[in-house]
Design an enzyme around this catalytic site. Structure first.
Site, PDB file in Angstrom:
ATOM      1  N   TYR A  64      72.034  26.992  49.783  1.00  0.00           N
ATOM      2  CA  TYR A  64      72.643  26.404  50.981  1.00  0.00           C
ATOM      3  C   TYR A  64      72.122  24.986  51.143  1.00  0.00           C
ATOM      4  CZ  TYR A  64      75.930  28.904  53.820  1.00  0.00           C
ATOM      5  OH  TYR A  64      77.091  29.429  54.306  1.00  0.00           O
ATOM      6  N   GLU A  66      73.544  22.485  53.771  1.00  0.00           N
ATOM      7  CA  GLU A  66      74.257  21.745  54.829  1.00  0.00           C
ATOM      8  C   GLU A  66      73.502  20.465  55.156  1.00  0.00           C
ATOM      9  OE1 GLU A  66      75.092  24.174  58.232  1.00  0.00           O
ATOM     10  OE2 GLU A  66      76.169  25.627  56.995  1.00  0.00           O
ATOM     11  N   ASP A 241      95.611   8.812  50.032  1.00  0.00           N
ATOM     12  CA  ASP A 241      95.282  10.083  49.386  1.00  0.00           C
ATOM     13  C   ASP A 241      95.692   9.941  47.919  1.00  0.00           C
ATOM     14  OD1 ASP A 241      95.194  12.640  48.388  1.00  0.00           O
ATOM     15  OD2 ASP A 241      96.280  13.569  50.056  1.00  0.00           O
ATOM     16  N   THR A 270      91.392  14.541  45.094  1.00  0.00           N
ATOM     17  CA  THR A 270      90.892  15.740  44.442  1.00  0.00           C
ATOM     18  C   THR A 270      90.111  15.248  43.232  1.00  0.00           C
ATOM     19  OG1 THR A 270      92.794  15.922  42.968  1.00  0.00           O
ATOM     20  CG2 THR A 270      92.937  17.115  45.057  1.00  0.00           C
ATOM     21  N   LYS A 273      92.608  16.855  39.208  1.00  0.00           N
ATOM     22  CA  LYS A 273      93.947  16.542  38.684  1.00  0.00           C
ATOM     23  C   LYS A 273      93.790  15.504  37.567  1.00  0.00           C
ATOM     24  CE  LYS A 273      96.089  18.084  42.959  1.00  0.00           C
ATOM     25  NZ  LYS A 273      96.906  17.748  44.151  1.00  0.00           N
ATOM     26  N   ARG A 279      87.366  21.651  40.111  1.00  0.00           N
ATOM     27  CA  ARG A 279      88.222  21.822  41.281  1.00  0.00           C
ATOM     28  C   ARG A 279      87.442  21.388  42.521  1.00  0.00           C
ATOM     29  NH1 ARG A 279      92.888  23.943  42.032  1.00  0.00           N
ATOM     30  NH2 ARG A 279      93.031  23.881  39.782  1.00  0.00           N
TER      31      ARG A 279
HETATM   32  C1  LIG Z   1      96.921  18.291  45.427  1.00  0.00           C
HETATM   33  C2  LIG Z   1      96.937  17.445  46.625  1.00  0.00           C
HETATM   34  C3  LIG Z   1      96.136  17.736  47.739  1.00  0.00           C
HETATM   35  C4  LIG Z   1      95.414  19.059  47.901  1.00  0.00           C
HETATM   36  O1  LIG Z   1      94.444  19.334  47.013  1.00  0.00           O
HETATM   37  P1  LIG Z   1      93.768  20.792  47.010  1.00  0.00           P
HETATM   38  O2  LIG Z   1      92.562  20.597  46.152  1.00  0.00           O
HETATM   39  O3  LIG Z   1      94.755  21.735  46.449  1.00  0.00           O
HETATM   40  O4  LIG Z   1      93.390  21.134  48.408  1.00  0.00           O
HETATM   41  C5  LIG Z   1      96.096  16.839  48.781  1.00  0.00           C
HETATM   42  N1  LIG Z   1      96.827  15.704  48.745  1.00  0.00           N
HETATM   43  C6  LIG Z   1      97.633  15.412  47.704  1.00  0.00           C
HETATM   44  C7  LIG Z   1      98.420  14.140  47.738  1.00  0.00           C
HETATM   45  C8  LIG Z   1      97.727  16.270  46.614  1.00  0.00           C
HETATM   46  O5  LIG Z   1      98.543  15.986  45.604  1.00  0.00           O
END
Ligand SMILES: *Cc1c(COP(=O)(O)O)cnc(C)c1O
Length: 478
Positions: A64, A66, A241, A270, A273, A279
């Site tokens: 843990y 936090e 994002d 993320t 990707k 992940r």
């Molecule tokens: C994939 C994605 C997310 C979410 O990611 P997770 O790891 O699945 O929660 C958020 N914003 C955009 C633009 C994405 O393509």
């Protein structure tokens, strides 16, 4: 003959797991076999390195932690501090950001951290100020009431879902759609591109607190310098994002106006990707928002995942190596080759092509819905996902689009020649698939007719295409 380190590591791990629950060990082995055989064109997926994967399977998971580095609510976090600080340092260096927060468990969580940080920074609430100085217990009933009222109804302007925006940018199935009064900007119906004058107009009318850029299904670059100017003109906080295209930013394919980091107040992503890490999620920002962002846990996040932060440090170290820039460029070269191959065969693409890692097919020209196309391709060993196209007549469930992306196949080493072969396989399946009908004779949006022998033949060709490009070549599970 002695095994290499990767094979030994994964074989031993499976042996240990098999002794407790053999079905889990079998499923892990089967997953590798499946991934090795299928032509993975899911734009949001990739293959993390063995070092990244192995960094996650250990006792860091037991801890843990936090709080933040050096300021924990638990004792004994010195080793967690080491990996969290390393991951943050790699992230700052890689992206040229003043501050990096590497705790978010996913992209959605990273966005929640960013939303709260922006609200806490921007909303002038005495109750909120009190809460932020950790006097939550001192808040009266009236304070809480005022706080809820002040935080609700804040305005957010983001990209519409059917133009490629994401659920977490203020849409109803996600909490952001309940936290914010949301309006969205779309794309020009003629070109499929973002029309910045229209975004500016929407911002002037709506006066958002937050302007969001970023997407999951827009096949083009976004000019973040112009978006920042629009945000500044209405006093909005500009958030990007970059979940999908972080790898292209890391690999310096997106630079200048197209690199979000120097232009945005806050950037979320993320890590799994195009960035090819474990992940997880991450937030980058300047010094102004850093303190708020660091309150992510326990404000909106559960305890950090130290094993994943260790893996983030490994993957970010990989992304700082020169060969990652080469990888990022090959992702885009491959996407463009795939797009050209499809266009040459008559497939309709949203915006006519791509300048990132993804291609959005409009399959209505084949007389199919996205759902029919997705299933027919899957029967043929080609893994994609259906996706709405702008002004989609079939809605978000059946859709008229197929989204494909090249980060995963590029990791395996496939190049432009294989992309043309992939375009041929996709076109063959789609042109040989017919829309099906319901028992009462009405057209179905889900049923389809595809000769199983053809699906089988394409599947074999897809597997053949992959044989020269083994996945995890050094991993032999025996
Ligand atoms: C994939 C994605 C997310 C979410 O990611 P997770 O790891 O699945 O929660 C958020 N914003 C955009 C633009 C994405 O393509």
């Amino acid at each position: 003959m002695s095994l290499n380190a990767e094979s030994t590591a994964f074989r031993s791990a499976l042996e240990v797991i098999r002794a407790v629950e053999p079905r889990v060990a079998d499923a892990i082995g089967a997953e590798l076999a499946d991934q090795r055989e299928s032509l993975k064109l899911i734009a949001s997926e990739n293959y993390a390195s063995p070092a990244t994967l192995l960094a996650m399977g250990n006792w860091f998971s037991d801890k843990y932690a936090e709080g933040t580095v050096g300021r924990r609510f638990y004792a004994g976090c010195q080793n967690v501090d080491t990996v969290e600080a390393l991951a943050a340092e790699h992230a700052r260096e890689l992206f040229g950001a003043a501050h990096a927060y590497v705790q978010p468990h996913s992209g959605i969580d990273a966005n929640l951290v960013a939303f709260w940080a922006i609200l806490a920074d921007r909303v002038e609430s005495p109750a909120l100020k009190k809460a932020q100085v950790r006097q939550v217990n001192d808040l009266t009933e009236a304070d809480w009431f005022a706080l809820r009222r002040e935080l609700g109804n804040q305005r957010m302007l983001g990209m519409s879902l059917d133009a490629g925006g994401h659920l977490t940018h203020g849409f109803r199935p996600n909490i952001s759609g309940k936290m914010f009064d949301q309006r969205s900007y779309g794309t020009d119906p003629a070109t499929g591109l973002i029309d910045y004058d229209r975004v500016a107009e929407a911002a002037r009318e709506f006066k958002p607190l937050i302007l969001v850029a970023g997407y999951s299904a827009y096949p083009r670059k976004v000019n973040f310098r112009i978006m920042r100017e629009i945000a500044d003109s209405v006093g909005a906080t500009f958030m990007v994002d970059m979940a999908h295209f972080a790898g292209l930013v890391a690999g310096k394919v997106f630079t200048g106006d197209f690199d979000p980091v120097p232009h945005a107040h806050i950037v979320t992503t993320t890590t799994h990707k195009s960035l090819r890490g474990p992940r997880g999620g991450m937030v980058l920002c300047g010094p102004e928002l850093a303190d708020q962002v660091d309150r992510g846990c326990p404000m909106v996040l559960g305890g950090p995942l130290p094993h994943v932060m260790g893996a983030k440090a490994v993957a970010l170290a990989e992304a700082r190596r020169p060969d990652f820039a080469d990888y990022a460029q090959r992702i885009v070269d491959n996407a463009q080759a795939l797009a050209e191959g499809l266009v040459r065969r008559g497939t309709k693409l949203v915006t006519g092509g791509t300048d990132n890692h993804l291609v959005l097919l409009d399959v209505s020209g084949y007389g199919l819905t996205g759902r029919q196309a997705e299933q027919a391709l899957l029967d043929s060993g080609i893994v994609t996902n259906r996706n709405a196209v702008p002004q989609d007549p079939n809605g978000a469930w059946y859709t008229s689009g197929i989204r494909i992306g090249t980060p995963a196949l590029t990791t395996r080493g496939l190049g432009v020649a294989e992309m043309d072969a992939t375009a041929e396989l996709i076109h063959t399946v789609l042109s040989q698939t017919q829309a099906g009908s319901n028992p009462d004779g009405t057209p179905s949006k889900a049923k389809y007719v595809l000769d199983p022998a053809l699906a089988d033949k394409i599947s074999k060709q897809a597997t053949e295409l992959l044989t020269g490009f083994p996945l995890y070549p050094a991993v032999d599970l025996g």
